[in-house]
Design a protein around this motif. Structure first.
Motif, PDB file in Angstrom:
ATOM      1  N   VAL A 170       1.493   4.606   2.158  1.00 13.22           N
ATOM      2  CA  VAL A 170       1.708   3.504   1.226  1.00 13.22           C
ATOM      3  C   VAL A 170       2.649   2.465   1.819  1.00 13.22           C
ATOM      4  O   VAL A 170       2.444   1.244   1.658  1.00 13.22           O
ATOM      5  N   ALA A 171       3.692   2.915   2.549  1.00  8.41           N
ATOM      6  CA  ALA A 171       4.638   1.970   3.153  1.00  8.41           C
ATOM      7  C   ALA A 171       3.987   1.204   4.289  1.00  8.41           C
ATOM      8  O   ALA A 171       4.196  -0.010   4.439  1.00  8.41           O
ATOM      9  N   VAL A 172       3.197   1.897   5.115  1.00  4.75           N
ATOM     10  CA  VAL A 172       2.486   1.219   6.202  1.00  4.75           C
ATOM     11  C   VAL A 172       1.512   0.204   5.626  1.00  4.75           C
ATOM     12  O   VAL A 172       1.379  -0.919   6.137  1.00  4.75           O
ATOM     13  N   ALA A 198      -4.819  -9.673   3.846  1.00 10.72           N
ATOM     14  CA  ALA A 198      -3.807  -8.702   3.461  1.00 10.72           C
ATOM     15  C   ALA A 198      -4.432  -7.440   2.880  1.00 10.72           C
ATOM     16  O   ALA A 198      -4.003  -6.322   3.198  1.00 10.72           O
ATOM     17  N   VAL A 199      -5.432  -7.613   2.043  1.00  9.47           N
ATOM     18  CA  VAL A 199      -6.093  -6.464   1.422  1.00  9.47           C
ATOM     19  C   VAL A 199      -6.754  -5.588   2.488  1.00  9.47           C
ATOM     20  O   VAL A 199      -6.626  -4.357   2.483  1.00  9.47           O
ATOM     21  N   ALA A 200      -7.453  -6.217   3.407  1.00  5.04           N
ATOM     22  CA  ALA A 200      -8.120  -5.468   4.480  1.00  5.04           C
ATOM     23  C   ALA A 200      -7.100  -4.726   5.337  1.00  5.04           C
ATOM     24  O   ALA A 200      -7.292  -3.556   5.712  1.00  5.04           O
ATOM     25  N   ALA A 201      -5.996  -5.392   5.659  1.00  2.24           N
ATOM     26  CA  ALA A 201      -4.962  -4.757   6.478  1.00  2.24           C
ATOM     27  C   ALA A 201      -4.316  -3.589   5.740  1.00  2.24           C
ATOM     28  O   ALA A 201      -4.010  -2.547   6.351  1.00  2.24           O
ATOM     29  N   ALA A 202      -4.084  -3.753   4.444  1.00  7.84           N
ATOM     30  CA  ALA A 202      -3.486  -2.672   3.657  1.00  7.84           C
ATOM     31  C   ALA A 202      -4.388  -1.445   3.658  1.00  7.84           C
ATOM     32  O   ALA A 202      -3.909  -0.304   3.774  1.00  7.84           O
ATOM     33  N   ALA A 213       1.234  10.667  -2.805  1.00  8.14           N
ATOM     34  CA  ALA A 213       0.555  10.218  -4.020  1.00  8.14           C
ATOM     35  C   ALA A 213       1.117   8.861  -4.435  1.00  8.14           C
ATOM     36  O   ALA A 213       2.264   8.765  -4.865  1.00  8.14           O
ATOM     37  N   ALA A 214       0.327   7.832  -4.281  1.00 12.24           N
ATOM     38  CA  ALA A 214       0.754   6.472  -4.623  1.00 12.24           C
ATOM     39  C   ALA A 214      -0.484   5.619  -4.830  1.00 12.24           C
ATOM     40  O   ALA A 214      -1.535   5.870  -4.232  1.00 12.24           O
ATOM     41  N   ALA A 215      -0.371   4.611  -5.655  1.00 13.11           N
ATOM     42  CA  ALA A 215      -1.492   3.710  -5.897  1.00 13.11           C
ATOM     43  C   ALA A 215      -1.865   2.963  -4.626  1.00 13.11           C
ATOM     44  O   ALA A 215      -1.030   2.735  -3.750  1.00 13.11           O
TER      45      ALA A 215
END
Length: 333
Positions: A170-172, A198-202, A213-215
């Protein structure tokens, strides 16, 4: 100043201006910010005595967001564009000592504080950062976005930066989103155009760290930016504060930064002021959003007086750092 260099400088100034605007409002709810500073903060203010993180700091003072970004930028320049996680860990240790000497240890985020303590005890950088889920990596990542253009190389640098303190998926993902947005902005993308990058990179970055466990950060960026579409600024800030979230978790603060960016339509000064007024982790949200907006619009979107203030109060040398980071980007082409 050519356009790309101006956008590189804009990213660093946007980060610092946002950070300094958010310093006095950090950790307060939006209701308290509105009561004290109005619906939208008008400029720099000192840290009041009851400021829970930065009491007594002068108006225009930056926090760990800018200081760690500069630390990272200088490391990138001195190492020719690569980041050795162990060396980054050593520099963070030295920085933490300087922070403690200044009596402002409360500025350290929880993941960085925990990792720095582990590094000080001799832990391997990979182990030190394996539990970091908060936004400390995303807040300092803008220099990587300036220095690296290629998407694959960019993700590798992001991972290297995250390892010592924020080695979770999640942090990366959050750091990758901010870095990709800044990098796209340097190449001329608008604030709206950087969101898909940004979305693609995330989504790619989420698989490069330890699972927790994270959104999903990419999905929440899409959702958050859509949520505020068409809303007036005050209404949008209420929605961001109550639904998106403005806390330390990466999956809250990074989508919140992109939502603020959308509300301001990429205007860097408005972006920073909105983020500093939303409540919660205002300095970091404003630093991330300000860096992206500055990369897209350049320094012309920020008041010269605001850039001069953060430069003088904090003895920053952001123009020189921007030029050196951009030179790294051009070398890799």
């Amino acid at each position: 100043m050519n356009e790309r260099l101006d956008r590189a400088a804009g990213a660093l100034y946007g980060l610092a201006v946002g950070d300094a605007l958010g310093m006095p409002t950090e950790s307060f709810p939006r209701s308290v910010i509105v009561e004290r500073y109005g619906e939208l903060i008008d400029g720099f203010h000192p840290g009041r005595p009851d400021q829970p993180v930065a009491p007594g700091l002068l108006a225009g003072t930056v926090t760990d967001d800018t200081e760690q970004a500069v630390l990272l930028g200088e490391l990138l320049v001195s190492s020719g564009g690569r980041v050795d996680p162990a060396e980054l860990g050593r520099r963070l240790l030295a920085w933490e000592e300087s922070v403690r000497a200044r009596g402002v240890g409360g500025l350290l985020g929880p993941s960085t504080k925990r990792a720095v303590a582990a590094l000080a005890a001799g832990a391997d950088p990979v182990d030190a950062g394996r539990s970091g889920t908060t936004n400390g990596a995303a807040m300092r990542i803008a220099p990587v976005g300036i220095a690296v253009a290629d998407r694959d190389a960019l993700l590798e640098r992001v991972v290297e930066v995250c390892i010592p303190t924020h080695g979770t998926g999640v942090a990366v993902a959050g750091a990758a989103a901010v870095a990709a947005a800044v990098s796209a902005g340097i190449e001329g993308a608008s604030a709206a155009e950087v969101v898909p990058e940004a979305v693609a990179a995330a989504r790619r970055g989420a698989g490069r760290g330890r699972w927790v466990a994270a959104a999903d950060v990419g999905a929440r960026i899409e959702w958050a930016t859509g949520l505020v579409a068409g809303l007036a600024p005050a209404a949008a800030l209420e929605v961001i504060a109550t639904l998106v979230g403005t806390g330390l978790p990466t999956q809250e603060s990074v989508p919140a930064a992109f939502a603020v960016l959308a509300v301001a339509a990429g205007d860097p000064w408005l972006t920073c002021r909105l983020a500093a007024s939303v409540g919660g982790d205002t300095d970091t949200i404003a630093a991330m959003a300000g860096a992206i907006a500055g990369a897209c619009a350049g320094t012309g979107g920020l008041p010269p007086s605001a850039m001069a203030t953060v430069t003088e109060v904090n003895d920053l040398h952001l123009d020189e750092l921007a030029a050196a980071l951009l030179a790294l980007r051009d070398t890799d082409r």
